[in-house]
Design a protein around this motif. Structure first.
Motif, PDB file in Angstrom:
ATOM      1  N   UNK A 295       0.834  -1.211   0.000  1.00  0.00           N
ATOM      2  CA  UNK A 295       0.000   0.000   0.000  1.00  0.00           C
ATOM      3  C   UNK A 295       0.861   1.249   0.000  1.00  0.00           C
ATOM      4  N   UNK A 296       1.928   1.256   0.790  1.00  0.00           N
ATOM      5  CA  UNK A 296       2.829   2.418   0.817  1.00  0.00           C
ATOM      6  C   UNK A 296       3.434   2.662  -0.547  1.00  0.00           C
ATOM      7  N   UNK A 297       3.874   1.603  -1.212  1.00  0.00           N
ATOM      8  CA  UNK A 297       4.451   1.745  -2.550  1.00  0.00           C
ATOM      9  C   UNK A 297       3.420   2.306  -3.523  1.00  0.00           C
ATOM     10  N   UNK A 298       2.181   1.819  -3.457  1.00  0.00           N
ATOM     11  CA  UNK A 298       1.131   2.291  -4.358  1.00  0.00           C
ATOM     12  C   UNK A 298       0.809   3.765  -4.118  1.00  0.00           C
ATOM     13  N   UNK A 299       0.741   4.177  -2.839  1.00  0.00           N
ATOM     14  CA  UNK A 299       0.461   5.584  -2.514  1.00  0.00           C
ATOM     15  C   UNK A 299       1.608   6.469  -2.983  1.00  0.00           C
ATOM     16  N   UNK A 300       2.835   6.004  -2.796  1.00  0.00           N
ATOM     17  CA  UNK A 300       3.989   6.783  -3.263  1.00  0.00           C
ATOM     18  C   UNK A 300       3.971   6.946  -4.771  1.00  0.00           C
ATOM     19  N   UNK A 301       3.527   5.910  -5.474  1.00  0.00           N
ATOM     20  CA  UNK A 301       3.402   6.027  -6.929  1.00  0.00           C
ATOM     21  C   UNK A 301       2.464   7.168  -7.299  1.00  0.00           C
ATOM     22  N   UNK A 302       1.321   7.242  -6.622  1.00  0.00           N
ATOM     23  CA  UNK A 302       0.371   8.335  -6.862  1.00  0.00           C
ATOM     24  C   UNK A 302       1.022   9.688  -6.638  1.00  0.00           C
ATOM     25  N   UNK A 303       1.716   9.823  -5.511  1.00  0.00           N
ATOM     26  CA  UNK A 303       2.299  11.103  -5.149  1.00  0.00           C
ATOM     27  C   UNK A 303       3.356  11.530  -6.166  1.00  0.00           C
ATOM     28  N   UNK A 304       4.214  10.605  -6.568  1.00  0.00           N
ATOM     29  CA  UNK A 304       5.257  10.931  -7.537  1.00  0.00           C
ATOM     30  C   UNK A 304       4.657  11.272  -8.898  1.00  0.00           C
ATOM     31  N   UNK A 305       3.725  10.438  -9.365  1.00  0.00           N
ATOM     32  CA  UNK A 305       3.161  10.626 -10.702  1.00  0.00           C
ATOM     33  C   UNK A 305       2.363  11.916 -10.792  1.00  0.00           C
ATOM     34  N   UNK A 306       1.418  12.103  -9.862  1.00  0.00           N
ATOM     35  CA  UNK A 306       0.561  13.289  -9.908  1.00  0.00           C
ATOM     36  C   UNK A 306       1.352  14.550  -9.583  1.00  0.00           C
ATOM     37  N   UNK A 307       2.271  14.453  -8.626  1.00  0.00           N
ATOM     38  CA  UNK A 307       2.991  15.636  -8.196  1.00  0.00           C
ATOM     39  C   UNK A 307       3.941  16.183  -9.227  1.00  0.00           C
TER      40      UNK A 307
END
Length: 508
Positions: A295-307
Motif C-alpha cells: 500500500x505504501x508503494x502504491x500511494x507513493x506512486x500516486x504522489x510521484x506521478x501526480x505531483x
C-alpha cells in the motif's frame, strides 16, 4: 434404463426451449440512452476516433454533433462522454456517489498496482481511509508550508542554472522545468534529492506513453488471448516492475535513515517527507486500515506521478503562452519586478499580492487542462442523468478540455487571456463546473495546494530574473502548442528559448 435417459434428455431440451421462448416473450427493459454516433460490429464507435487525433479533441468534435451527453461503444466497453458544465455537475455532484468508482482497465490496473493506490482504487471503505490519510497526514496546509524552504532552495538553484546557461544561447526550458519540478518533489517526498530519480522517471514516462491510445486489451477486456498478446500491457507491466523496485528501495533507504535517528530530526524540524510520514504511521499502527508495504508503494506512486507530471506540464504551458502573448508577458513581468524591487533572492513571502501571476496560472489550467479527460469514472448502479438512462458499469469520461474551451461559457475560448479571471469568483477547487482542471466531488485531486505551490515561486522567478526571446525567425504565434497524447496533455515539443538575464540571481 434407456427410457429414463431419454426422458431426462427430453425434459432438459424442453426446459432450454421454454427458457429461450421466455427470454423472447418477456420484454427486457429498454434504456433511454444518450445519443451517439453510428457503430460498427465488434469495434463499435472506434472508427470515429480518428487515428493521429487526440482523443479529447475527437470526442469534442463528436459531442458538437450529438450533444453534451453522448454514448460511445469502444469495443466491448460502453462509455458516456460528458461535455457540458450541467452534465458534469449531475455526474460529479448530484450523483457523485453513483459515479465514485474508477474505471480501471487492464493498462490502468497495471500502472496503478492493481488499483491499490488512491487515484484508481475502487470506491469503498479502504479508499476512504487511504484518502483520509493523504488529506490529513500528507497534504495538509501545514505540511505543504513545511516544504517552503525546499521550494525556495530549488527555485534559486533553477535560476542559477539558467543564468549560467544564458550566455550560451537557447536552452530547452521544458526540460529544465521538468528537472526543477522533479527535484522539488523528490525532496518533498524523500527529504533529499533522489539518486534513483532519472531511472524512475524514465519508467514512468514509458508507462504513461502506453496510455496515449486505446490499447486492445482495454477495449476487449473479456478476451484472455488479447490480454496476453497486447504489447502495450506488457510494456506497462515491465515499467511497473521497475518503478516498484525503485520505490521499495527508496522506502528501505528512508527506513534505515529513520532508524539512525533521522526520524527525530525530521519531526523536530517539521520537515518530514511523504515517505517518512507513511513509514511512521506504519510503525505506529495508528491508521484505521493497515499500511502494509504494498500500500505504501502504491500511494507513493500516486504522489510521484501526480505531483511531478501535472505541475511541470502546467508550468511549461504558462511560459509557452506568455511567450506567445507578449502583452501578457509584459504585464506579468511588470508585476513581479515591482513587487520584488531589485532583490537578488526571492521567497514565498514575496508572492503576496501577485494577483496577475495567479490569473496566468488559472488561464493556463483552463486552456491546457492537465488531464483533458478527467480520470474516468464508472457507474455503480443504473441512474438517470439529464433525462437519459446510464446503465450500471458504464465508463464515464468528463471532457474538461472541451468544457474549458466551449464558447457558450468562455469568450474567445481559444485565446490566452488571464484577464478573464479578473473580478471573477471562478476557482479550480471543484465548485465551478465550467472550470474543473482538478476534478470535483469525492474524487477531486487532494494535492491541489501542493501542485500550485510548486509552480508559483518558480514562475515568478522566471519572469523576474530573465527576459525571454525566441530563436531567430520564430514569431510568437508560431510557437507550437500541439499536445502530446496520453493521460496528461503535456506540450508535444520542447519550449526552446533564449534567457536574457535581467536581474542576476544570488550566487551568480
Amino acid at each position: 434404463m434407456e427410457g429414463i435417459v431419454l426422458l431426462v434428455l427430453s425434459v432438459f431440451v424442453l426446459l432450454v426451449v421454454l427458457s429461450k421462448l421466455k427470454s423472447r416473450l418477456v420484454a427486457k427493459p429498454k434504456h433511454n440512452l444518450p445519443p451517439g454516433p453510428w457503430t460498427l460490429p465488434v469495434i463499435g464507435s472506434l472508427h470515429h476516433l480518428v487515428a493521429g487525433t487526440n482523443i479529447h479533441r475527437a470526442m469534442r468534435r463528436l459531442a458538437q454533433k450529438h450533444g453534451p451527453l453522448m454514448t460511445l461503444r469502444l469495443g466491448e466497453v460502453s462509455a458516456l462522454v460528458v461535455s457540458s458544465p450541467q452534465a458534469a455537475e449531475e455526474v460529479m455532484k448530484t450523483h457523485d456517489v453513483t459515479f465514485s468508482d474508477r474505471h480501471v482497465n487492464a493498462t490502468l490496473s497495471a500502472l496503478s498496482f492493481d488499483g491499490k493506490d488512491v487515484a484508481f482504487a475502487p470506491y469503498g471503505e479502504r479508499w476512504r481511509q487511504l484518502r483520509k490519510i493523504c488529506v490529513l497526514e500528507l497534504l495538509t496546509a501545514a505540511r505543504v508550508q513545511s516544504f517552503r524552504r525546499i521550494r525556495e532552495d530549488e527555485a534559486a538553484r533553477f535560476m542559477e542554472n539558467l543564468a549560467a546557461s544564458a550566455g550560451a544561447g537557447a536552452v530547452n526550458l521544458s526540460k529544465m522545468i521538468s528537472s526543477f519540478i522533479n527535484d522539488t518533489f523528490a525532496r518533498e517526498s524523500v527529504g533529499s534529492r533522489c539518486k534513483y530519480q532519472d531511472e524512475y522517471l524514465d519508467a514512468l514516462g514509458t508507462a504513461l506513453l502506453q496510455t496515449s491510445g486505446l490499447a486492445v486489451a482495454d477495449l476487449f477486456p473479456s478476451s484472455r488471448l488479447v490480454q496476453v498478446l497486447d504489447t502495450a500491457l506488457r510494456k506497462v507491466l515491465a515499467c511497473r516492475d521497475r518503478m516498484q523496485r525503485i520505490l521499495e528501495q527508496i522506502k528501505q533507504d528512508t527506513k534505515e535513515d529513520m532508524d539512525r535517528g533521522g526520524e527525530a530530526v525530521a519531526a523536530e524540524t517539521g520537515r518530514e517527507g511523504f515517505v517518512g510520514v507513511l513509514l511512521r504511521l506504519q510503525k505506529e499502527r495508528s491508521t484505521p486500515i493497515p499500511l502494509d508495504d504494498d500500500t505504501i508503494v502504491a500511494v507513493l506512486f500516486d504522489m510521484f506521478a501526480a505531483g511531478s507530471e501535472t505541475s511541470s506540464t502546467t508550468l511549461n504551458w504558462c511560459m509557452t503562452e506568455l511567450v506567445r502573448t507578449p502583452d501578457a508577458m509584459a504585464k506579468a513581468q511588470a508585476e513581479v519586478r515591482a513587487a520584488f524591487k531589485g532583490k537578488s533572492t526571492v521567497g514565498e513571502d514575496d508572492l503576496k499580492g501577485l494577483s496577475y501571476l495567479k490569473l496566468v496560472i488559472k488561464e493556463a489550467l483552463r486552456l491546457h487542462t492537465p488531464v483533458p479527460l478527467l480520470v474516468p469514472r464508472k457507474c455503480r448502479e443504473t441512474c438517470r442523468v439529464m433525462g437519459y438512462d446510464v446503465p450500471k458499469g458504464t465508463v464515464v469520461f468528463v471532457n474538461m478540455w472541451a468544457i474549458c474551451r466551449d464558447p457558450k461559457y468562455w469568450d474567445d475560448p481559444e485565446e490566452f487571456k488571464p484577464e478573464r479571471f479578473e473580478n471573477s469568483n471562478l476557482d479550480y477547487k471543484g465548485t465551478n463546473f465550467e472550470f474543473l482542471p482538478f476534478g470535483a466531488g469525492r474524487r477531486i485531486c487532494p494535492g491541489i495546494n501542493l501542485g500550485v505551490g510548486n509552480m508559483e515561486l518558480a514562475l515568478a522567478s522566471l519572469l523576474y530574473h530573465f527576459d525571454w526571446k525566441l530563436p531567430d525567425g520564430i514569431d510568437p504565434k508560431d510557437v507550437d502548442v500541439s499536445e502530446a497524447a496520453g493521460l496528461v496533455a503535456s506540450k508535444k515539443t520542447s519550449l526552446i528559448l533564449h534567457p536574457v538575464t535581467r536581474i542576476p540571481p544570488a550566487n551568480v
